[in-house]
Design a protein around this motif. Structure first.
Motif, PDB file in Angstrom:
ATOM      1  N   GLU A  87      16.600 -23.924 -12.739  1.00 49.00           N
ATOM      2  CA  GLU A  87      18.044 -24.016 -12.953  1.00 49.00           C
ATOM      3  C   GLU A  87      18.546 -25.444 -12.745  1.00 49.00           C
ATOM      4  OE1 GLU A  87      19.789 -20.698 -10.770  1.00 49.00           O
ATOM      5  OE2 GLU A  87      19.252 -19.353 -12.411  1.00 49.00           O
ATOM      6  N   ASN A  88      17.677 -26.371 -13.171  1.00 49.68           N
ATOM      7  CA  ASN A  88      17.973 -27.806 -13.222  1.00 49.68           C
ATOM      8  C   ASN A  88      18.217 -28.435 -11.856  1.00 49.68           C
ATOM      9  OD1 ASN A  88      18.088 -30.022 -15.002  1.00 49.68           O
ATOM     10  ND2 ASN A  88      20.310 -30.098 -14.845  1.00 49.68           N
ATOM     11  N   LYS A  89      17.818 -27.755 -10.776  1.00 49.77           N
ATOM     12  CA  LYS A  89      18.038 -28.312  -9.447  1.00 49.77           C
ATOM     13  C   LYS A  89      16.812 -28.203  -8.540  1.00 49.77           C
ATOM     14  CE  LYS A  89      23.055 -27.837  -8.753  1.00 49.77           C
ATOM     15  NZ  LYS A  89      24.088 -27.249  -7.843  1.00 49.77           N
ATOM     16  N   TYR A  90      16.250 -27.008  -8.448  1.00 48.32           N
ATOM     17  CA  TYR A  90      15.256 -26.705  -7.420  1.00 48.32           C
ATOM     18  C   TYR A  90      13.871 -27.118  -7.895  1.00 48.32           C
ATOM     19  CZ  TYR A  90      12.402 -23.644  -4.410  1.00 48.32           C
ATOM     20  OH  TYR A  90      11.464 -23.134  -3.545  1.00 48.32           O
ATOM     21  N   VAL A 107      19.306 -30.455  -1.847  1.00 47.34           N
ATOM     22  CA  VAL A 107      19.863 -29.608  -2.908  1.00 47.34           C
ATOM     23  C   VAL A 107      20.493 -28.387  -2.271  1.00 47.34           C
ATOM     24  CG1 VAL A 107      19.272 -28.059  -4.824  1.00 47.34           C
ATOM     25  CG2 VAL A 107      18.290 -30.345  -4.738  1.00 47.34           C
ATOM     26  N   ASP A 108      21.677 -28.039  -2.740  1.00 51.52           N
ATOM     27  CA  ASP A 108      22.379 -26.818  -2.335  1.00 51.52           C
ATOM     28  C   ASP A 108      22.636 -26.040  -3.617  1.00 51.52           C
ATOM     29  OD1 ASP A 108      24.121 -24.834  -1.510  1.00 51.52           O
ATOM     30  OD2 ASP A 108      25.493 -26.167  -0.460  1.00 51.52           O
ATOM     31  N   ILE A 109      22.037 -24.859  -3.747  1.00 49.86           N
ATOM     32  CA  ILE A 109      22.094 -24.147  -5.018  1.00 49.86           C
ATOM     33  C   ILE A 109      22.325 -22.652  -4.803  1.00 49.86           C
ATOM     34  CG2 ILE A 109      19.568 -24.019  -5.021  1.00 49.86           C
ATOM     35  CD1 ILE A 109      19.591 -23.853  -8.043  1.00 49.86           C
ATOM     36  N   THR A 146      11.600 -35.573  -5.278  1.00 49.82           N
ATOM     37  CA  THR A 146      12.774 -36.003  -6.034  1.00 49.82           C
ATOM     38  C   THR A 146      12.556 -37.385  -6.643  1.00 49.82           C
ATOM     39  OG1 THR A 146      14.266 -34.679  -4.671  1.00 49.82           O
ATOM     40  CG2 THR A 146      15.231 -36.553  -5.851  1.00 49.82           C
ATOM     41  N   ARG A 200      12.177 -28.103 -12.763  1.00 54.76           N
ATOM     42  CA  ARG A 200      13.346 -27.888 -11.909  1.00 54.76           C
ATOM     43  C   ARG A 200      13.946 -26.536 -12.273  1.00 54.76           C
ATOM     44  NH1 ARG A 200      14.509 -33.006 -13.812  1.00 54.76           N
ATOM     45  NH2 ARG A 200      14.486 -34.721 -12.306  1.00 54.76           N
ATOM     46  N   GLU A 236      21.245 -19.687  -6.741  1.00 52.85           N
ATOM     47  CA  GLU A 236      20.254 -19.509  -7.799  1.00 52.85           C
ATOM     48  C   GLU A 236      20.103 -18.046  -8.202  1.00 52.85           C
ATOM     49  OE1 GLU A 236      16.010 -19.449  -5.507  1.00 52.85           O
ATOM     50  OE2 GLU A 236      17.388 -21.076  -5.009  1.00 52.85           O
TER      51      GLU A 236
END
Length: 396
Positions: free
Chosen positions: A81-84, A254-256, A276, A79, A258
């Motif tokens: 930055e821990n999201k994407y 997800v909304d990031i 996910t 992931r 980055e």
């Protein structure tokens, strides 16, 4: 001169195909990888021919993409930055790999892509091609040409009769594959605003999701997803079905904001419904089958692995070494995890494995507790010794 162009059928690559022919007086071979995108690939083929490609390769690579690229990333819990969940970055080394292979097959002098100078993909394509064949020239027409805005590109397309599907009514830059969808540009550039409903491509909003929760059970063998709700499936079919279920329930958005490779921040929204849930399930199995030190070390590697993928270092020795480490641990990652989906979220509803290290007899505080509490007290004394300060006079 002969050039192999990574062609998606979108604005940038359609204009690039025509521009490369003009600028280099070249024969341009268009290559499009079928990796489960939502666009009609027959339309992509027809557009490439109409725009002037001398030859068009549209190849089914979904199985190769999932097994050789997405699956290692899943096992490594990548992931960014821990999201994407890095769906697009995972596809670039595959596209580059196949471009190089086609260049060798057709005798091309160069390969080309439609990435911009400030985008991540121009780094990923250049890095991947260079790793595979440093003798091939890598052309970046969107960086080199005189067209400075998307409106100028649209004007160029209209002038030369190039059909594209981008305009004021569709301002987004969209990249899709079976592992996830990336959406950028348009109103999304304003980070103070929530994404417009029309920007999302796959998933229901939580408000539109079913009012009743849905449980799904994912089975793994040696870290490989093999069953969905008890039915044995190939990886592509499993991901396809799980995408549909999770998207219906609004899971995977997800909304990031980055950090791009080239140094500045950008805003993107992503949809990865199946990925996910698969990653959550795989993490849950590892949590019960790996010992503490191994689990914590592997968790610490996840962010670095995601960076390597995002940065375009797929063909690096470090990525290969990290995969070898992760692969060595996957034998006991076998079992089932049940997840409950409800209006954009999910929760773990159960996990089981024949290799589970969990012991109810050790964990319980009820009758049947087998833990030696006196030994625990001694352990706490020994564990605290490194933090003990010397008393006055130098004695502990």
């Amino acid at each position: 001169m002969k050039i192999v162009l990574a062609y998606s059928g979108g604005l940038d690559t359609s204009v690039a195909l025509h521009w490369l022919k003009e600028r280099y007086n070249a024969e341009v071979v268009a290559f499009c990888a079928d990796i489960g995108q939502i666009e009609s690939l027959e339309t992509v083929r027809e557009r490439a021919v109409r725009t002037g490609a001398s030859e068009v390769f549209v190849e089914p690579l979904t199985d190769r993409y999932l097994n050789d690229f997405a699956l290692p990333a899943l096992r490594s819990h990548a992931r960014y930055e821990n999201k994407y969940l890095v769906a697009a970055p995972l596809s670039r080394p595959l596209i580059a790999q196949r471009m190089v292979e086609i260049a060798h097959e057709v005798g091309a002098d160069a390969v080309a892509h439609g990435a911009t100078g400030k985008g991540n993909d121009q780094v990923r394509f250049f890095t991947s091609v260079t790793a595979l064949d440093p003798g091939l020239k890598v052309l970046a027409p969107v960086i080199d040409w005189e067209l400075r805005t998307r409106e100028e590109e649209l004007d160029y397309a209209r002038k030369h009769g190039i059909q594209v599907s981008v305009g004021k009514e569709n301002p987004y830059s969209i990249d899709t594959n079976i592992w996830g969808t990336s959406i950028e540009c348009g109103e999304l550039d304003d980070i103070t605003l929530a994404p417009p409903a029309r920007a999302w491509q796959l998933t229901n909003s939580p408000q539109q999701a079913p009012d009743q929760p849905r449980q799904v059970t994912i089975g793994f063998e040696s870290g490989h997803p093999v069953t969905l709700d008890g039915e044995k499936l190939g990886l592509t079919e499993l991901v396809t079905r799980l995408n549909a279920v999770a998207a219906q329930h609004g899971v995977g958005r997800v909304d990031i904001v980055e950090s791009r490779i080239v140094g500045f921040k950008t805003r993107g929204i992503y949809e990865a419904p199946a990925a996910t849930l698969l990653m959550a399930a795989h993490e849950e199995l590892e949590a019960i089958v790996l010992d503490r030190e191994t689990l914590h070390h592997k968790q610490g590697m996840a962010a670095r692995y995601a960076e390597l993928v995002y940065y375009g270092y797929w063909f690096s020795d470090l990525r290969r070494a990290m995969d070898a480490f992760t692969d060595s641990l996957q034998g006991p990652v076998t079992g089932e995890v049940t997840l409950e989906l409800y209006k954009g979220s999910f929760a773990i509803a159960g996990r089981r494995s024949p290799f589970s290290r969990y012991s109810g007899a050790l964990a319980t505080y009820e009758a049947g507790d087998t833990f030696n509490h006196q030994a625990g007290a001694g352990f706490a004394y020994v564990w605290s010794l490194p933090l003990t300060r010397p008393a006055a006079g130098g004695q502990v």
